[in-house]
Design an enzyme around this catalytic site. Structure first.
Site, PDB file in Angstrom:
ATOM      1  N   HIS A  61      17.233  -4.694  50.778  1.00  0.00           N
ATOM      2  CA  HIS A  61      16.476  -5.224  50.037  1.00  0.00           C
ATOM      3  C   HIS A  61      17.337  -5.662  48.582  1.00  0.00           C
ATOM      4  CE1 HIS A  61      12.160  -6.337  48.491  1.00  0.00           C
ATOM      5  NE2 HIS A  61      12.973  -6.773  47.736  1.00  0.00           N
ATOM      6  N   HIS A  63      18.736  -9.026  46.080  1.00  0.00           N
ATOM      7  CA  HIS A  63      18.794 -10.357  45.568  1.00  0.00           C
ATOM      8  C   HIS A  63      20.298 -10.708  45.211  1.00  0.00           C
ATOM      9  CE1 HIS A  63      14.421 -10.550  46.089  1.00  0.00           C
ATOM     10  NE2 HIS A  63      14.220  -9.499  45.688  1.00  0.00           N
ATOM     11  N   ARG A  65      21.218 -13.658  44.574  1.00  0.00           N
ATOM     12  CA  ARG A  65      21.096 -14.796  43.941  1.00  0.00           C
ATOM     13  C   ARG A  65      22.425 -15.892  44.201  1.00  0.00           C
ATOM     14  NH1 ARG A  65      16.297 -12.992  42.254  1.00  0.00           N
ATOM     15  NH2 ARG A  65      16.365 -11.705  40.825  1.00  0.00           N
ATOM     16  N   HIS A 181       6.237  -8.549  51.603  1.00  0.00           N
ATOM     17  CA  HIS A 181       5.999  -8.263  50.047  1.00  0.00           C
ATOM     18  C   HIS A 181       4.596  -8.244  50.015  1.00  0.00           C
ATOM     19  CE1 HIS A 181       6.735  -8.632  45.565  1.00  0.00           C
ATOM     20  NE2 HIS A 181       5.576  -8.634  45.760  1.00  0.00           N
ATOM     21  N   ASP A 310      15.966  -2.676  45.971  1.00  0.00           N
ATOM     22  CA  ASP A 310      15.391  -4.092  45.421  1.00  0.00           C
ATOM     23  C   ASP A 310      16.091  -4.440  44.224  1.00  0.00           C
ATOM     24  OD1 ASP A 310      13.743  -6.210  44.906  1.00  0.00           O
ATOM     25  OD2 ASP A 310      11.872  -5.168  44.468  1.00  0.00           O
TER      26      ASP A 310
END
Length: 447
Positions: A61, A63, A65, A181, A310
C-alpha cells in the site's frame, strides 16, 4: 565458476528459524544458504558482521505519486525512501494524476517508472469504465485492482452494487485480488456537512466526519457482495474494532478475504491528534485506544494478514493549513515502518516470525508475487540486514521521501535497517543510497 555475491557472517531467518550461515547470490537469485565453508567462491564478498538478515519488506500500500503529482513524490524519491526503510517491493496505488485505470495509463506509468525506480515496483489499477477491459489491464501487468468507496476514483459508480458485483466477477475469473478502501461515501459527506455547518474545522471534527460507522457500513456492504463472487477481497488499512470484527467474521466463514493494518493505526490513537495535528491526519483517521487494542489483539492471534505503510506523501503546505478540510490526509511511512516494527520486537509485542509473515510472506501470497517474500534457494535475492539493537531517534529531515515530516519524528526506536539488497544488488548501505535510478524492476502479474 564463482557466483556474483556471497553474504557471510550472518544470522539468517529462513524457514521459520534463525541460522548462523552465509548466503550466495547469482543472477539476481539466492543460489545457496549454507555454512561459509560450504558456499561457492564469489566475485564479491560482504561481511554482515553477525547482523540479522531477513527477507526484505513487501509493502502492498504505497502512493509513489509522480506524473502530475511529482511535486509530492516521484518514482526515484519514493523508491529511495523504500530502500532506506528495507522495502524492496512496493505496490503502487492508482489514485494518480492521471488515474491509473486502463491498459494505456498503466503502460505509461510503468514506462516512466522503469527508468527511475531503485527497488522493484508492482502496480494496482482502478477499475475501468468498460469492465471488458479488465483482462487487457491484467495482461499489461496490474497485480491487483483498487476500489475506493469514499469517492469515485476510476470508472465504477460507487453507489451501484450491481456494477461492483460485475467488477468482482470479472476480476475473480482472472484470479487477481481487489483491494478495498472501505469508507461509506454518503456517511462521510453527511458528517462533514454537519461539522462544517457547526463551524468546526479542527482535527477532532475530521475524526467525527470519518466515524467507524462509515468504515463498518462499507465493509459489510463489500462482504455481502463478496459472498456472491469468487473475488479475493483485501481490506486496506482496517482501523476500527467494529470493521475488523466484520472482516474476521467473514474470514471465519471461509470467504477469500484478507486484511491489512498500518503502523500508525497500531501505534497512535485519536488522542495523539491533539499533539501532532494534521501531520497525523490519515484516511481512515486515528481511532480510539480501544480500537488500537482490538487491532493488537487480532495481530497477536494471527488474524491480521499484512502490515502496510500506506505511504501517502504531501507537501508541508498541504499539511499545515488553518482548516482541517483543506488538509491533505496521509502519512509518509516507508522509512519508519520497519524501525517502528523492530522496536515492537524489542519490546516483546511482536516476534521476528510475525514480522516476516506480515511484511513479506503474506503480502507475496496475497498478490501472487512468485519467488518473493522468503529467503529460500531459488527466490529473488531481495534482502534486508538489520541491526536489531541500534537505538536512535526518527528524524524526518533526513528522509529520502520528498515528504520530510512525520508524526513519529523524535520517537526513540530500537532496530535499524542497515543494508538493503534488491535483486541481489546492494542499494542501501548504512542509510546511504548506493544505487542508480533504474536499478529496480517492474513486477507484473503472473497468472
Amino acid at each position: 565458476m564463482p557466483v556474483d555475491t556471497v553474504l557471510h557472517n550472518a544470522k539468517i531467518y529462513t524457514r521459520g528459524r534463525i541460522v548462523e550461515a552465509g548466503l550466495a547470490i547469482d543472477e539476481e537469485r539466492i543460489f545457496k544458504i549454507a555454512k561459509e565453508t560450504n558456499l561457492p567462491p564469489a566475485s564479491t564478498k560482504i561481511d554482515l558482521k553477525g547482523n540479522l538478515t531477513l527477507p526484505s519488506l513487501i509493502d502492498p500500500h504505497v502512493h509513489l505519486r509522480d506524473q502530475q503529482l511529482a511535486y509530492k513524490e516521484d518514482f526515484f524519491s519514493g523508491t529511495a525512501a523504500a530502500a532506506a526503510g528495507g522495502v524492496t517491493l512496493t505496490i503502487d496505488m492508482p489514485n494518480n494524476k492521471p488515474v491509473t485505470m486502463d491498459s494505456k495509463s498503466l503502460r505509461e506509468r510503468m514506462r516512466l517508472a522503469e527508468k527511475r525506480v531503485v527497488i522493484n515496483v508492482a502496480f494496482y489499477s482502478a477499475f475501468p469504465e468498460n469492465l471488458g477491459e479488465v483482462p487487457s489491464i491484467i495482461e499489461e501487468g496490474a497485480v491487483a485492482f483498487k476500489l475506493y468507496m469514499s469517492q469515485k476514483i476510476g470508472g465504477l459508480d460507487i453507489d451501484d452494487d450491481d456494477m461492483f458485483l460485475h467488477a468482482f466477477n470479472a476480476v475473480g475469473k482472472m484470479g487477481v485480488p481487489v483491494a478495498v478502501h472501505a469508507e461509506d461515501r454518503e456517511t462521510l459527506e453527511n458528517m462533514r456537512r454537519r461539522m462544517e455547518k457547526a463551524g468546526r474545522k479542527d482535527v477532532e471534527a475530521y475524526v467525527k466526519a470519518h466515524p467507524p460507522q462509515a468504515e463498518v457500513k462499507a465493509t459489510k456492504r463489500i462482504i455481502q457482495l463478496g459472498k456472491k463472487s469468487s473475488a479475493h477481497l483485501h481490506f486496506c488499512h482496517v482501523s476500527s474494532a467494529a470493521a475488523l470484527n466484520a472482516v474476521l467474521e467473514a474470514k471465519n466463514m471461509g470467504l477469500p478475504f484478507t486484511c491489512e493494518v498500518t503502523p500508525h493505526h497500531l501505534l497512535m490513537s485519536s488522542e495523539d491528534l491533539k499533539r501532532y495535528g494534521t501531520l497525523a491526519l490519515a484516511d481512515p483517521p486515528l481511532r480510539t485506544k480501544d480500537d488500537v487494542k482490538a487491532l493488537w489483539t487480532a495481530l497477536e492471534h494471527g488474524s491480521i494478514d499484512a502490515l502496510a505503510s500506506d505511504h501517502a506523501p504531501h507537501t508541508m503546505e498541504e499539511k499545515e493549513v488553518e482548516s482541517v478540510w483543506d488538509a491533505k490526509p496521509g502519512i509518509p511511512g516507508l522509512e519508519t515502518m520497519l524501525p517502528l516494527l523492530l522496536t515492537q520486537i524489542n519490546d516483546g509485542r511482536l516476534t521476528i516470525s510475525d514480522l516476516v509473515r506480515l511484511t513479506s510472506e503474506k503480502p507475496a501470497q496475497i498478490f501472487n508475487l512468485r519467488g518473493r517474500g522468503s529467503l529460500d534457494e531459488g527466490n529473488h535475492a531481495d534482502i534486508v540486514v538489520v541491526d536489531i539493537n541500534r537505538e536512535y531517534k526518527i528524524d524526518s529531515s533526513r528522509f529520502y521521501s520528498k515528504a520530510r515530516y512525520s508524526p513519529f519524528d523524535d520517537w526513540k526506536v530500537k532496530g535499524k535497517p542497515i543494508k538493503t539488497f534488491v535483486n541481489g544488488q546492494l542499494v542501501m548501505d548504512e542509510g546511504e543510497l548506493v544505487a542508480k535510478p533504474g536499478t529496480g524492476q517492474i513486477v507484473r502479474w503472473e497468472g
